[in-house]
Structure formats: structure tokens, C-alpha cells
Design a protein around this motif. Structure first.
Motif, mmCIF file in Angstrom:
data_model
loop_
_atom_site.group_PDB
_atom_site.id
_atom_site.type_symbol
_atom_site.label_atom_id
_atom_site.label_comp_id
_atom_site.label_asym_id
_atom_site.label_seq_id
_atom_site.Cartn_x
_atom_site.Cartn_y
_atom_site.Cartn_z
ATOM 1 N N PRO A 58 25.313 36.576 168.954
ATOM 2 C CA PRO A 58 26.693 37.073 169.026
ATOM 3 C C PRO A 58 27.326 37.157 167.639
ATOM 4 O O PRO A 58 27.080 36.298 166.777
ATOM 5 C CB PRO A 58 27.398 36.033 169.900
ATOM 6 C CG PRO A 58 26.307 35.444 170.728
ATOM 7 C CD PRO A 58 25.090 35.428 169.846
ATOM 8 N N ARG A 59 28.149 38.182 167.435
ATOM 9 C CA ARG A 59 28.744 38.421 166.121
ATOM 10 C C ARG A 59 29.544 37.218 165.632
ATOM 11 O O ARG A 59 29.470 36.836 164.468
ATOM 12 C CB ARG A 59 29.639 39.664 166.198
ATOM 13 C CG ARG A 59 30.139 40.176 164.852
ATOM 14 C CD ARG A 59 30.956 41.441 165.034
ATOM 15 N NE ARG A 59 31.309 42.042 163.759
ATOM 16 C CZ ARG A 59 32.341 41.651 163.014
ATOM 17 N NH1 ARG A 59 33.110 40.646 163.414
ATOM 18 N NH2 ARG A 59 32.590 42.264 161.866
ATOM 19 N N SER A 60 30.302 36.605 166.528
ATOM 20 C CA SER A 60 31.126 35.460 166.134
ATOM 21 C C SER A 60 30.268 34.281 165.700
ATOM 22 O O SER A 60 30.574 33.593 164.719
ATOM 23 C CB SER A 60 32.042 35.045 167.288
ATOM 24 O OG SER A 60 31.275 34.717 168.441
ATOM 25 N N SER A 61 29.163 34.054 166.411
ATOM 26 C CA SER A 61 28.267 32.953 166.055
ATOM 27 C C SER A 61 27.581 33.222 164.725
ATOM 28 O O SER A 61 27.415 32.307 163.904
ATOM 29 C CB SER A 61 27.214 32.756 167.149
ATOM 30 O OG SER A 61 27.805 32.414 168.377
ATOM 31 N N MET A 62 27.189 34.476 164.503
ATOM 32 C CA MET A 62 26.547 34.822 163.243
ATOM 33 C C MET A 62 27.509 34.636 162.077
ATOM 34 O O MET A 62 27.130 34.140 161.012
ATOM 35 C CB MET A 62 26.029 36.265 163.294
ATOM 36 C CG MET A 62 25.375 36.742 161.996
ATOM 37 S SD MET A 62 23.990 35.693 161.473
ATOM 38 C CE MET A 62 22.786 36.061 162.747
ATOM 39 N N TYR A 63 28.768 35.010 162.260
ATOM 40 C CA TYR A 63 29.750 34.856 161.189
ATOM 41 C C TYR A 63 29.917 33.384 160.822
ATOM 42 O O TYR A 63 29.941 33.027 159.641
ATOM 43 C CB TYR A 63 31.095 35.451 161.601
ATOM 44 C CG TYR A 63 32.167 35.283 160.545
ATOM 45 C CD1 TYR A 63 32.162 36.073 159.393
ATOM 46 C CD2 TYR A 63 33.160 34.317 160.687
ATOM 47 C CE1 TYR A 63 33.125 35.909 158.409
ATOM 48 C CE2 TYR A 63 34.130 34.142 159.706
ATOM 49 C CZ TYR A 63 34.109 34.936 158.572
ATOM 50 O OH TYR A 63 35.057 34.764 157.595
#
Length: 277
Positions: A58-63
């Protein structure tokens, strides 16, 4: 190594050969997968969306993961905060691996000896799954090479170093991927049967030959170091084919055989030292 289209619940970056019954830590596996992906991209920085898609995260987790690694120095970002690349801490870790390896430290003077005797590029590499990784290099002053830097990974089937090590293993034990083999040049093996024939020749002569299989215009001669069974380390000499005469090839083989014998005659690491797997 795209993970796109895989099971969204799967953990990217799972490492083959993990201990049976031991469940991987998801955050740790994601971190390793991210660092390896950034390392593979080298001088091609990546954006957040690219990394999230590539690893199926997920984008939020990657960030959040990226920001943590940036703060720790394992990942770097540009002034806009939109591009990411491998960080300087990975270099420090890599050099400590080499400095802490008793074999590498003991072999370095013999690479110098081979380089002085032949005037050619000399390598030390280690088998890592289906690839070999360069651990040390002594460059020729006669020509420039582009793939011999320390830390470079090359498919084992594609060059003299890897073929010397593959030949130490039985056919059914070869750490090769399924399907056609990747080729860097038209001369490289892409067929497993042809590779097996070549490996049998390696066993018969006692060393491997790479004639422009890794780099066009370069021949290599690889020698497995048999202080481990099966061998995991090898040395090689690379020579431009334009000046590889029969006499020079004979001298290369003679000198490298002598260097191999000297290295294999070195005392084993001191008692009590770790026996790394």
C-alpha cells in the motif's frame, strides 16, 4: 522482479531457503525487498508510486517505510522528496562484510600477485544462489571494464567465475532458474543442455572458459577455490580477445593455476571463527 498481480496478502521479498517452520517478519521482508529493489535500479531513482506497485505494498505503508529508512540513512531522497535511491549506510554494511571475511582478506595479496604477473584484470567472486557476486577486483591498466566492480551480481551460467563453481556441483544440484537462461551476449548459454555439456568440459580441464559470454570482446578463465566442498568462491582472469594469443592464454592458465594452489594451501580460518553458511 515485479510483484504486480500477485496475491495481495503475500509478503514481497521472501527469501528462499528460510528455516523450516519459521515465519518471516513482514516488515523486515518488506524492508529487504525495498533495499534490494533500489540497489538493482542503481542510478535510476524511483518514485513512491513505482515502489509501492513493484512490491505490492500500500502507498501509505511504503511512504512510512521510506521515510524511516531515509531518516536512518539506508535510503536517500532528492530535494523535492519525490525520488528515492539507495543510501550510504548500505555501502558501510557492504564494506564491513568484506572486511570481516577472513577468506577475502587472505586472498587479496594473491590477486595482486596474479595482476602483477599477467597485467590483466583479476577477480574474486562468491556464489550467491543462481548468481556470482564480485568480492574483489584488480583492474588491468590496459583497458577499461564496466561490469567488474565489487558487489556486482552476474548470472552464474554466463561467465567463467560462475561456470567454475557450477561445475563443482552435480547436474541436479545446479542453482539455476527454470526455463531459458538469460544472456548478456549472443555467445552466452541460454539452453540448459548446452550448459551441462560446457560444465563437463570444465570438469575435464579443471577450469572454466568464458569467450565473450559476459562481455563482448572479453574472454575469462575461472578457477574454483576448493577450500569448501562444494566450492563457493572462485578467481578469474579477464583478457580482451583482440590480444589473446595461444601463448598468452597458456600463460594465463599457468599463472592462475599456481595462484589457486597457493590460495588453497592457506591455513584455514582460526579455530572458533564462525562457519558461515
Amino acid at each position: 522482479m515485479s510483484q504486480s498481480g500477485t496475491d495481495p496478502g503475500a509478503v514481497p521479498g521472501a527469501v528462499p531457503g528460510a528455516a523450516a517452520g519459521v515465519r518471516g517478519v513482514k516488515s523486515a521482508l518488506r524492508t529487504v525487498a525495498l533495499l534490494e529493489l533500489l540497489a538493482q535500479r542503481a542510478d535510476r531513482p524511483a518514485r513512491l508510486d513505482e515502489l509501492a506497485e513493484e512490491l505490492g505494498v500500500p502507498r501509505s505503508s511504503m511512504y512510512q517505510l521510506l521515510r524511516t529508512l531515509v531518516d536512518c540513512g539506508w535510503v536517500r531522497t532528492d530535494t523535492t522528496g519525490s525520488l528515492y535511491g539507495i543510501g550510504i549506510r548500505t555501502l558501510l554494511t557492504g564494506t564491513s562484510y568484506l572486511d570481516g571475511d577472513a577468506r577475502v582478506c587472505a586472498i587479496r595479496p594473491y590477486l595482486d600477485e596474479a595482476s602483477d604477473a599477467l597485467g590483466e584484470t583479476i577477480h574474486l567472486a562468491r556464489l550467491d544462489g543462481s548468481h556470482v557476486v564480485y568480492l574483489a577486483t584488480r583492474e588491468s591498466h590496459e583497458y577499461l571494464r564496466t561490469i567488474s566492480r565489487v558487489g556486482r551480481r552476474v548470472p552464474a551460467h554466463a561467465g567463467a567465475l560462475g561456470k567454475a563453481l557450477l561445475a563443482e556441483r552435480l547436474g541436479g544440484e545446479l542453482p539455476l532458474p527454470e526455463g531459458p537462461l538469460a544472456a548478456y551476449t549472443p555467445a552466452a548459454h541460454t539452453d540448459r543442455a548446452a550448459l551441462l555439456v560446457d560444465l563437463e568440459r570444465v570438469r575435464e580441464r579443471g577450469y572454466a572458459i568464458d569467450r565473450e559470454e559476459t562481455v563482448t570482446g572479453i574472454a575469462g578463465f575461472g578457477f574454483a577455490l576448493r577450500y569448501d566442498v562444494p566450492a563457493v568462491d572462485a578467481i578469474s582472469c579477464s583478457v580482451p580477445v583482440a590480444r589473446l594469443t595461444d601463448d598468452h592464454e597458456s600463460r594465463v592458465v599457468s599463472v592462475m593455476r599456481e595462484i589457486r594452489t597457493k590460495i588453497e594451501s592457506l591455513p584455514a580460518p582460526v579455530s572458533g571463527a564462525p562457519d558461515w553458511r
